[in-house]
Design a protein around this motif. Structure first.
Motif, short mmCIF file in Angstrom:
data_model
loop_
_atom_site.label_atom_id
_atom_site.label_comp_id
_atom_site.label_asym_id
_atom_site.label_seq_id
_atom_site.Cartn_x
_atom_site.Cartn_y
_atom_site.Cartn_z
N GLY A 21 -43.89 -16.98 -50.08
CA GLY A 21 -45.24 -17.47 -50.39
C GLY A 21 -45.30 -18.78 -51.14
N ASN A 22 -44.16 -19.37 -51.47
CA ASN A 22 -44.15 -20.57 -52.32
C ASN A 22 -43.57 -21.75 -51.54
OD1 ASN A 22 -44.32 -22.27 -54.52
ND2 ASN A 22 -42.40 -21.55 -55.43
N TYR A 23 -44.46 -22.58 -50.98
CA TYR A 23 -44.00 -23.71 -50.19
C TYR A 23 -45.07 -24.81 -50.16
CZ TYR A 23 -46.94 -21.52 -46.60
OH TYR A 23 -47.99 -20.96 -45.91
N ASN A 24 -44.65 -26.00 -49.75
CA ASN A 24 -45.57 -27.12 -49.51
C ASN A 24 -45.79 -27.25 -48.00
OD1 ASN A 24 -45.85 -28.63 -52.25
ND2 ASN A 24 -43.65 -28.24 -52.05
N TYR A 25 -46.97 -27.73 -47.65
CA TYR A 25 -47.31 -27.93 -46.24
C TYR A 25 -47.81 -29.35 -46.05
CZ TYR A 25 -50.13 -27.63 -41.94
OH TYR A 25 -50.68 -27.85 -40.70
N VAL A 26 -47.23 -30.05 -45.07
CA VAL A 26 -47.70 -31.40 -44.75
C VAL A 26 -47.89 -31.49 -43.24
CG1 VAL A 26 -46.60 -32.51 -46.74
CG2 VAL A 26 -45.33 -32.31 -44.60
N THR A 27 -48.83 -32.32 -42.83
CA THR A 27 -49.10 -32.50 -41.40
C THR A 27 -49.47 -33.95 -41.12
OG1 THR A 27 -50.43 -31.73 -39.51
CG2 THR A 27 -51.51 -31.75 -41.68
N PHE A 28 -48.97 -34.47 -40.00
CA PHE A 28 -49.21 -35.86 -39.63
C PHE A 28 -49.51 -35.94 -38.14
CE2 PHE A 28 -46.31 -35.84 -43.24
CZ PHE A 28 -46.91 -36.75 -44.10
N GLU B 230 -53.20 -34.09 -27.74
CA GLU B 230 -53.36 -34.09 -29.19
C GLU B 230 -52.32 -33.16 -29.84
OE1 GLU B 230 -55.28 -36.16 -30.89
OE2 GLU B 230 -55.73 -37.00 -28.91
N ASN B 231 -51.66 -33.67 -30.86
CA ASN B 231 -50.51 -32.98 -31.44
C ASN B 231 -50.29 -33.47 -32.86
OD1 ASN B 231 -47.72 -31.54 -30.97
ND2 ASN B 231 -47.20 -33.55 -31.79
N THR B 232 -49.77 -32.61 -33.71
CA THR B 232 -49.37 -33.01 -35.06
C THR B 232 -47.92 -32.60 -35.30
OG1 THR B 232 -50.19 -30.92 -35.98
CG2 THR B 232 -51.70 -32.80 -36.04
N SER B 233 -47.26 -33.30 -36.22
CA SER B 233 -45.96 -32.87 -36.73
C SER B 233 -46.20 -32.19 -38.06
CB SER B 233 -45.02 -34.07 -36.91
OG SER B 233 -44.64 -34.61 -35.66
N ASP B 234 -45.91 -30.89 -38.11
CA ASP B 234 -46.17 -30.07 -39.29
C ASP B 234 -44.86 -29.64 -39.93
OD1 ASP B 234 -48.69 -30.29 -38.24
OD2 ASP B 234 -49.06 -28.14 -38.04
N ALA B 235 -44.84 -29.60 -41.26
CA ALA B 235 -43.64 -29.13 -41.98
C ALA B 235 -44.03 -28.22 -43.13
CB ALA B 235 -42.84 -30.33 -42.48
N TYR B 236 -43.25 -27.17 -43.28
CA TYR B 236 -43.36 -26.22 -44.40
C TYR B 236 -42.08 -26.38 -45.20
CZ TYR B 236 -46.83 -24.36 -41.18
OH TYR B 236 -47.90 -24.23 -40.31
N ILE B 237 -42.23 -26.70 -46.47
CA ILE B 237 -41.08 -27.16 -47.26
C ILE B 237 -41.01 -26.37 -48.57
CG2 ILE B 237 -40.01 -29.17 -48.36
CD1 ILE B 237 -42.15 -30.78 -46.49
N GLY B 238 -39.85 -25.83 -48.84
CA GLY B 238 -39.68 -25.09 -50.09
C GLY B 238 -38.23 -24.74 -50.33
N LYS B 239 -38.02 -23.97 -51.39
CA LYS B 239 -36.67 -23.55 -51.77
C LYS B 239 -36.51 -22.06 -51.47
CE LYS B 239 -36.61 -27.03 -55.43
NZ LYS B 239 -36.06 -28.03 -54.51
N VAL B 240 -35.28 -21.64 -51.26
CA VAL B 240 -34.97 -20.22 -51.10
C VAL B 240 -34.07 -19.80 -52.25
CG1 VAL B 240 -35.30 -20.05 -48.61
CG2 VAL B 240 -33.14 -20.90 -49.48
N GLU B 241 -34.58 -18.89 -53.05
CA GLU B 241 -33.87 -18.50 -54.27
C GLU B 241 -33.90 -16.98 -54.43
OE1 GLU B 241 -34.92 -22.52 -56.87
OE2 GLU B 241 -36.24 -20.76 -56.99
#
Length: 251
Positions: free
Chosen positions: A181-188, A240-251
């Motif tokens: 549940g702990n991540y960043n989300y970016v989309t371009f 139409e399309n985006t590049s999406d990323a979900y970014i976080g750590k695994v601990e």
């Protein structure tokens, strides 16, 4: 379920028709999420090396982890000129890399094929402290008319079709589970541009696509050509399309 052979026999079409990821996403990974030219990266389910090439161009060393022989061979042909490219015949749940080997981990257009918990455990094993995991997709805008029509077409002809991007949804539960549940989300924005040949190749490069020996293959291709004719302008189709990323750590 073993998904290793899902892309056997279509590596040429995949390599020729699949897009790269938005340049702004790559820049964001470097400016905001600690990638740098000396980063050591494990690119898991690397396919023909679409994302890996963008990272190699920035100077990173990339372990391309790919279990499918056809896709891995295509990547070697495409990327062998990079001295910091390392091809590895392995899968997401057992990369064969040493403990604490890599600075960061990427999985582009591939996470939906993995066993979430086993992959998470493998990430924890091979990543260095404070490293990030990037789950990345080129994701279609399914509210657009053409993508709605393509969705309907694939649903009609392709029994294995579960949705674009392997049926992964924005903020999918599998992603939430992976990051706890702990991540960043970016989309371009990353609109896809095709001529007719590339469009057809893109469609048949999908894991769910009918193959030439399937009964309805010719009808499927005919339907795809009709969609191209309906939406093209001067021989070019824009999806139409985006590049999406979900970014976080695994601990």
């Amino acid at each position: 379920m073993d998904n290793t052979n899902k892309f056997s026999g279509i590596s040429k079409e995949y390599n020729e028709s699949r897009p790269s990821y938005a340049q702004k996403l790559i820049e964001c990974m470097f400016t905001d999420f600690n990638l740098h030219k000396n980063s050591l990266i494990a690119d898991i389910g690397s396919g023909t090396g679409k994302l890996a090439k963008q990272l190699l161009d920035r100077g990173c060393t990339v372990f391309c982890i790919e279990p499918n022989n056809d896709m891995r061979t295509a990547a070697v042909k495409e990327l062998e000129m990079y001295k910091n490219f390392i091809s590895v015949n392995a899968n997401a749940e057992n990369t064969t890399l040493e403990n604490n080997r890599v600075d960061h981990i990427t999985a582009a257009q591939s996470f939906h094929w993995f066993d979430t918990e086993k992959f998470r455990n493998e990430c924890m094993r091979i990543i260095k402290k404070d490293g990030n995991v990037f789950l990345i997709w080129n994701k279609r805008d399914e509210t657009s008319d053409i993508n709605r029509e393509l969705h309907q077409c694939c649903s009609e002809f392709c029994p294995d079709f579960k949705g674009f991007s392997g049926g992964i949804n924005t903020h999918d539960q599998r992603i939430k589970d992976f990051f706890r549940g702990n991540y960043n989300y970016v989309t371009f924005n990353n609109p896809l541009k095709f001529d007719r040949d590339k469009f057809i190749k893109r469609c048949i490069s999908a894991s769910y696509s009918l193959k030439g020996f399937d009964k309805d293959f010719n009808r499927y291709i005919e339907a795809l050509n009709k969609i191209f004719d309906k939406y093209e302008t001067n021989g070019t189709l824009i999806i139409e399309n985006t590049s999406d990323a979900y970014i976080g750590k695994v601990e």
